[in-house]
Design a protein around this motif. Structure first.
Motif: not given
Ligand SMILES: *[C@@H]1O[C@H](CO)[C@@H](O)[C@H](O)[C@H]1NC(C)=O
Ligand SMILES: *[C@@H]1O[C@H](CO)[C@@H](O)[C@H](O)[C@H]1NC(C)=O
Length: 233
Positions: A127-143, A150-160
């Motif tokens: 269950f995703i519990r944390v979702l924040v914008s980390y920098n211009a290219t990455h979100l940071y998410a935890c569940g 667990a947590c991870t960075f999620i890379e964005l490409q044109d907001s995908l």
């Protein structure tokens, strides 16, 4: 509180007047709103025509619990059960799914979770519990990751959202709760994540923690008992 004695001359009356004026800001508020809970910035009632976005659903997905709006306001990122979605909300109406990436708990964690008498039908999921914008290219998410945060960075490409690499998933204790019903909060400030949640399986060990960024990790110490066991975040 002693009121100033009423003199006969006008100076005393003036003094009384200023004294009353001085008291004004400390008077209790007239409305009966009671506590000082967080106030919503915008409030709409169900069925209100001003609600620009309508109901979104996606087959097989549930628990759309965590929301993050992109800086330009055009994309809504949603943390659901075992998935993160990017929705296009540029136009009013039904949000359009841009893309979606799965982020399930690992099979090993799910097995361990079921072994610990948690439900493989309702609880042993991510269950995703944390979702924040980390920098211009990455979100940071935890569940909750099947009771093994667990947590991870999620890379964005044109907001995908780009797929999550399994070897980039890190321990998320103190950032996401173990149990999806445990309370939690997280905010990113100056590149650091401040989180508050339960730090153990049973949900009896509250913690406040600062992670990410270049500063050392900071956390409250359970043995100092700064936080009550029933702390709610
Ligand atoms: C949950 O576990 C039970 C018993 O081990 C099993 O029969 C069932 O298929 C499992 N359900 C899911 C959704 O994995
Ligand atoms: C954003 O953060 C990620 C993860 O630390 C890093 O790999 C990436 O280079 C950063 N991007 C920018 C634009 O600083």
């Amino acid at each position: 509180m002693a009121l100033p004695s009423l003199g006969q001359d006008s100076w005393s009356l003036l003094r009384v007047f200023f004294f009353q004026l001085f008291l004004l800001p400390s008077l209790p508020p007239a409305s009966g709103t009671g506590g000082q809970g967080p106030m919503p910035r915008v409030k709409y009632h169900a069925g209100d025509g001003h609600r620009a976005l309508s109901f979104f659903q996606q087959k097989g997905l549930r628990d759309f619990d965590t929301l993050l709006l992109s800086d330009d306001g055009n994309t809504l990122y949603v943390g659901a059960r075992e998935a993160v979605l990017a929705l296009n909300i540029q136009n009013p109406g039904i949000p359009r799914l841009k893309n979606m990436i799965p982020w399930p708990a690992s099979e090993r964690k799910k097995t361990e979770c079921a072994f610990k008498k948690k439900s493989n039908e309702t609880q042993c999921f991510n269950f995703i519990r944390v979702l924040v914008s980390y920098n211009a290219t990455h979100l940071y998410a935890c569940g909750t990751f099947a009771f093994s945060p667990a947590c991870t960075f999620i890379e964005l490409q044109d907001s995908l959202l780009l797929p999550i690499l399994i070897d980039k998933v890190m321990d998320g204790k103190g950032q996401s709760p173990f149990d999806p019903v445990h309370k939690h909060t997280a905010v990113l400030v100056d590149g650091m994540l401040y989180s508050g949640t339960m730090n153990n399986f049973l949900g009896s060990e509250p913690i406040l923690m600062r992670t990410l960024g270049s500063q050392p990790v900071l956390k409250t110490d359970i043995f100092l008992r700064w936080l009550h066991a029933d702390a709610s975040f």
